[in-house]
Design a protein around this motif. Sequence first.
Motif, short mmCIF file in Angstrom:
data_model
loop_
_atom_site.label_atom_id
_atom_site.label_comp_id
_atom_site.label_asym_id
_atom_site.label_seq_id
_atom_site.Cartn_x
_atom_site.Cartn_y
_atom_site.Cartn_z
N GLN A 288 2.24 2.60 -3.29
CA GLN A 288 2.11 1.85 -2.52
C GLN A 288 1.54 2.77 -1.38
O GLN A 288 1.26 2.45 -0.48
CB GLN A 288 3.36 1.77 -1.53
CG GLN A 288 4.20 -0.05 -2.36
CD GLN A 288 5.26 -0.67 -2.22
OE1 GLN A 288 6.11 0.09 -1.20
NE2 GLN A 288 5.89 -1.04 -3.02
N SER A 289 1.79 3.73 -1.26
CA SER A 289 1.07 5.22 -0.22
C SER A 289 0.51 5.29 -0.32
O SER A 289 -0.56 5.79 0.10
CB SER A 289 1.80 6.41 -0.17
OG SER A 289 3.26 6.17 0.15
N ALA A 290 -0.54 5.55 -1.80
CA ALA A 290 -2.09 5.41 -2.09
C ALA A 290 -2.72 4.15 -1.75
O ALA A 290 -3.54 4.37 -1.19
CB ALA A 290 -1.99 5.60 -4.04
N VAL B 196 -2.25 2.05 0.77
CA VAL B 196 -1.74 2.15 1.85
C VAL B 196 -2.81 3.16 2.20
O VAL B 196 -3.91 2.57 3.05
CB VAL B 196 -0.79 2.46 2.82
CG1 VAL B 196 -0.86 3.29 3.92
CG2 VAL B 196 0.37 1.84 2.61
N ARG B 197 -3.64 4.60 1.97
CA ARG B 197 -3.73 5.44 1.87
C ARG B 197 -5.46 5.13 1.63
O ARG B 197 -6.90 5.37 2.67
CB ARG B 197 -4.37 6.94 1.66
CG ARG B 197 -3.07 7.20 1.54
CD ARG B 197 -2.92 8.52 2.36
NE ARG B 197 -2.47 9.25 0.08
CZ ARG B 197 -1.67 8.92 -0.33
NH1 ARG B 197 -0.39 8.63 0.26
NH2 ARG B 197 -1.52 9.03 -2.02
N ARG B 198 -5.83 4.38 0.45
CA ARG B 198 -6.95 3.65 0.55
C ARG B 198 -7.51 2.31 1.10
O ARG B 198 -8.55 2.17 1.50
CB ARG B 198 -6.84 3.14 -0.92
CG ARG B 198 -7.30 3.96 -2.39
CD ARG B 198 -7.36 3.85 -4.02
NE ARG B 198 -6.11 1.96 -4.24
CZ ARG B 198 -5.35 2.74 -4.77
NH1 ARG B 198 -4.79 4.12 -5.13
NH2 ARG B 198 -4.11 1.55 -4.94
N GLN C 126 -6.36 2.44 4.22
CA GLN C 126 -7.10 3.26 6.02
C GLN C 126 -8.60 3.28 5.80
O GLN C 126 -9.52 3.37 6.38
CB GLN C 126 -5.93 4.34 6.08
CG GLN C 126 -4.68 4.12 6.78
CD GLN C 126 -3.70 4.68 6.90
OE1 GLN C 126 -3.67 5.93 6.25
NE2 GLN C 126 -2.57 4.71 7.06
N THR C 127 -9.07 3.99 4.19
CA THR C 127 -10.26 4.61 3.88
C THR C 127 -10.91 3.42 4.22
O THR C 127 -12.60 3.33 4.94
CB THR C 127 -9.97 5.21 2.90
OG1 THR C 127 -9.38 6.08 2.60
CG2 THR C 127 -11.65 5.86 2.62
N ARG C 128 -10.74 2.31 3.59
CA ARG C 128 -12.19 1.34 3.44
C ARG C 128 -11.97 0.27 5.35
O ARG C 128 -13.19 0.21 5.74
CB ARG C 128 -11.28 0.24 3.16
CG ARG C 128 -11.37 0.54 1.61
CD ARG C 128 -11.29 -0.74 0.00
NE ARG C 128 -11.76 -1.67 0.39
CZ ARG C 128 -11.88 -3.29 -0.10
NH1 ARG C 128 -10.59 -3.41 -0.90
NH2 ARG C 128 -12.89 -3.82 -0.03
N GLU D 296 -11.64 2.35 7.76
CA GLU D 296 -12.12 3.37 8.79
C GLU D 296 -13.78 3.20 8.30
O GLU D 296 -14.53 2.52 9.54
CB GLU D 296 -11.29 4.51 8.88
CG GLU D 296 -10.02 5.05 9.09
CD GLU D 296 -10.01 6.38 8.57
OE1 GLU D 296 -10.91 6.84 7.43
OE2 GLU D 296 -8.72 6.87 8.93
#
Length: 139
Positions: free
Chosen positions: A60-62, A64-66, A68-70, A72
């Motif tokens: 889930q953390s990974a 969320v990071r993906r 967040q990148t999208r 941004e």
Amino acid sequence: MSRRTRAVDRGLARTRRREILAVLLSRAERLLPAEADLLRAMVDTEIADGDQARRSLGGQSAAVRRLQTRVEAAEQAIVEAEADTRRAEQALADREQLALEPVQSCRICGTGYALGRPCPTCAYRARAAALTPEWDRHR
């Protein structure tokens, strides 16, 4: 069985295992062999559940990071699109301003120019003629 029902069932099972662990751990020094086996099974189950929760959290953390990148990248694209829109609106306003100015044709050279202003072509020719020496004009 719905996801919510399964989550509730897993929570109840985890609570029950933890209650049993608390009782067994309070009697750890007096355990019978069957109780020791039950303690081992409960601890193994808790460890497996903890491992699964950590793996799930990592995934889930990974995710969320993906995301967040999208987000941004999408925000940057929005900023760029807004800047492009402002530039296009300014260019359109400039063109509309030019279109609003009435144009006339010069009676001497035929060049089009803004109404009420001198003909830029004739003005250029007059300046050039004034700067050209007399002997060079008749060549």
